[in-house]
Design a protein around this motif. Structure first.
Motif, short mmCIF file in Angstrom:
data_model
loop_
_atom_site.label_atom_id
_atom_site.label_comp_id
_atom_site.label_asym_id
_atom_site.label_seq_id
_atom_site.Cartn_x
_atom_site.Cartn_y
_atom_site.Cartn_z
N LYS A 88 87.83 -35.09 -71.17
CA LYS A 88 86.79 -34.40 -70.41
C LYS A 88 85.61 -35.32 -70.12
N ALA A 89 85.28 -36.16 -71.09
CA ALA A 89 84.19 -37.12 -70.89
C ALA A 89 84.52 -38.07 -69.74
N PHE A 90 85.75 -38.55 -69.70
CA PHE A 90 86.16 -39.48 -68.65
C PHE A 90 86.04 -38.84 -67.26
N HIS A 91 86.57 -37.64 -67.13
CA HIS A 91 86.52 -36.96 -65.83
C HIS A 91 85.07 -36.64 -65.43
N ALA A 92 84.25 -36.30 -66.41
CA ALA A 92 82.85 -36.00 -66.12
C ALA A 92 82.11 -37.24 -65.62
N LEU A 93 82.37 -38.36 -66.25
CA LEU A 93 81.71 -39.60 -65.84
C LEU A 93 82.19 -40.05 -64.46
N GLN A 94 83.45 -39.83 -64.18
CA GLN A 94 83.97 -40.10 -62.83
C GLN A 94 83.24 -39.25 -61.79
N LYS A 95 83.07 -37.97 -62.12
CA LYS A 95 82.39 -37.05 -61.20
C LYS A 95 80.94 -37.43 -61.02
N ALA A 96 80.29 -37.87 -62.10
CA ALA A 96 78.89 -38.30 -62.01
C ALA A 96 78.75 -39.45 -61.03
N LYS A 97 79.67 -40.41 -61.10
CA LYS A 97 79.64 -41.55 -60.19
C LYS A 97 79.88 -41.12 -58.74
N LYS A 98 80.83 -40.19 -58.56
CA LYS A 98 81.15 -39.71 -57.22
C LYS A 98 79.97 -38.99 -56.59
N LEU A 99 79.32 -38.12 -57.36
CA LEU A 99 78.16 -37.39 -56.84
C LEU A 99 76.99 -38.33 -56.57
N ASP A 100 76.86 -39.33 -57.43
CA ASP A 100 75.78 -40.31 -57.25
C ASP A 100 75.99 -41.09 -55.95
N GLU A 101 77.25 -41.39 -55.66
CA GLU A 101 77.58 -42.11 -54.43
C GLU A 101 77.34 -41.22 -53.21
N GLN A 102 77.72 -39.96 -53.32
CA GLN A 102 77.53 -39.02 -52.22
C GLN A 102 76.04 -38.81 -51.92
N ASN A 103 75.26 -38.73 -52.97
CA ASN A 103 73.82 -38.53 -52.81
C ASN A 103 73.07 -39.81 -52.42
N LYS A 104 73.83 -40.93 -52.46
CA LYS A 104 73.28 -42.24 -52.11
C LYS A 104 72.04 -42.62 -52.93
N LYS A 105 72.08 -42.18 -54.22
CA LYS A 105 70.96 -42.53 -55.10
C LYS A 105 71.26 -43.80 -55.90
N HIS A 106 72.51 -43.97 -56.29
CA HIS A 106 72.96 -45.16 -57.00
C HIS A 106 72.09 -45.46 -58.23
N LYS A 107 71.83 -44.42 -59.00
CA LYS A 107 70.96 -44.57 -60.15
C LYS A 107 71.72 -44.55 -61.49
N ILE A 108 72.88 -43.92 -61.49
CA ILE A 108 73.53 -43.71 -62.78
C ILE A 108 74.90 -44.36 -62.93
#
Length: 386
Positions: A88-108
């Motif tokens: 679950k941790a792995f999938h969550a971290l993948q999702k965090a990166k995907k959302l960060d890319e979509q939001n174009k914040k590139h912070k996390i």
């Protein structure tokens, strides 16, 4: 005036609700920092379900970090919170990166990758743990996640692919085994065992031609490796292609007469003849193997075994005779003992190379006793007591 007051109150309510929604995420982070994982899990589980925070990359980053902490905690009360916490941790971290890319914040992304990288060791450890218990299906799952970690980081983890392949063969899941072992072959992973297990996976799939091609490729890349040679021999023998094996090995010897591997080649030719019941030819090639490698234990032992087996066969023939054929019995017994006597020097040389080999010791004991070589038997017995 009352309407104005109501409007202001409603505004404050919305602000309070929004704050409460985000406070679950903040609380989860704070609980995690204090090591209070039960409370942290409860808060972050609410945050990822909430409309206001579930699409925020930071929420999933915290989720990944908290579940990583659960997966790696040494305390049973935290471990039992979720047996799939690492996944679950792995999938969550993948999702965090995907959302960060979509939001174009590139912070996390960098922080998420750090945790993803650390998860590799977690998956390896969990895979090894269930592998030891022979739960191969579960081991494959964990090793596959270790492989996915490397993919997420833009790398290729040959060790993970290799582990999946071997586990797949042992667990009778040849399809997944062949898939990952092929990946190792394609990137030139430098381990001859890759081809042994790849061949076995293909055999389990019924792909005989593919299995033979895999072994040939392995032999091409690792021409000195005895294990691959034995695996190829086994493949030919299982298919009844002993003559094909013998012919190919003889050709290899002719091509490179000074090749140190010729000891192994000659031995396998001898073994093939031995299995075919052609012991005279087998002995010739065992002796050739010894000429190339004077410390070839198996060759000495197999020559001794040829004479021991001959003696046993002749003695059985003698024992099956009727009592009236005493002269023939004596002649056959004499012949059996002569063969047993021929076996002794070869078995003694084998024992000198491998002093603790059980079958060699047993063979010599029986030969000494049968031929009444009491001094030799006593000497051998005394050595075994030390």
């Amino acid at each position: 005036m009352k309407k104005l007051v109501l409007s202001i109150s409603m505004s404050l309510l919305f602000i309070a609700v929004g704050f409460a929604q985000k406070s679950n995420r903040t609380s989860a982070f704070m609980y995690k920092q204090k090591g209070q994982l039960v409370e942290a899990k409860e808060a972050i589980d609410k945050a990822v379900q909430n409309e206001k925070t579930k699409n925020d990359p930071k929420t999933w980053l915290y989720y990944g970090e908290i579940y990583y902490a659960i997966a790696t905690s040494p305390l049973p009360q935290f471990q039992k919170l979720d047996s799939t916490a690492a996944i679950k941790a792995f999938h969550a971290l993948q999702k965090a990166k995907k959302l960060d890319e979509q939001n174009k914040k590139h912070k996390i992304a960098k922080e998420a990758d750090e945790y993803i990288k650390k998860l590799s060791n977690v998956f390896y450890a969990k895979g090894a743990e269930v592998f030891k218990k022979e739960d191969y299906h579960k081991a494959i799952e964990y090793f596959e996640y270790a492989y996915k970690v490397s993919q997420e980081l833009g790398k290729f983890d040959t060790t993970a692919a290799y582990n999946i392949g071997i586990t797949g063969v042992l667990g009778k899941e040849p399809k997944v085994a062949a898939e990952y072992l092929k990946k190792c072959v394609d990137v030139n992973f430098h381990d001859p065992k890759i081809f042994i297990y790849y061949n076995r996976a293909l055999q389990q799939l019924g792909d005989t031609a593919g299995a033979e091609a895999a072994i040939k490729e392995g032999r091409k890349r690792f021409p000195q490796n005895l294990s691959l040679l034995l695996e190829q021999a086994q493949l030919y023998l299982e298919r009844g292609d002993a003559n094909k094996l013998i012919a190919s090995l003889k050709k290899a010897i002719e091509k490179k007469p000074d090749n140190p591997s010729n000891a192994n080649f000659n031995f396998l030719i001898g073994k093939s003849y031995d299995d075919m019941g052609k012991q005279d030819s087998a002995e010739i090639y065992y002796k050739k193997a010894i000429q190339v490698n004077p410390k070839f234990f198996e060759a000495y032992y197999n020559i001794g075994a040829i004479y021991v087996n001959k003696a046993a066969k002749i003695q059985k023939e003698a024992n099956d005779l009727p009592l009236s054929e005493n002269k023939k019995f004596e002649a056959l017994e004499k012949e059996a003992n002569a063969n047993l006597k021929k076996a002794i020097p070869w078995l003694e040389k084998a024992l000198a190379l491998n002093p603790n080999d059980g079958p060699t010791i047993k063979g010599l004991k029986e030969a000494y006793a049968r031929l009444k070589m009491n001094d030799k038997l006593k000497e051998l017995m005394s050595k075994q007591k030390k």
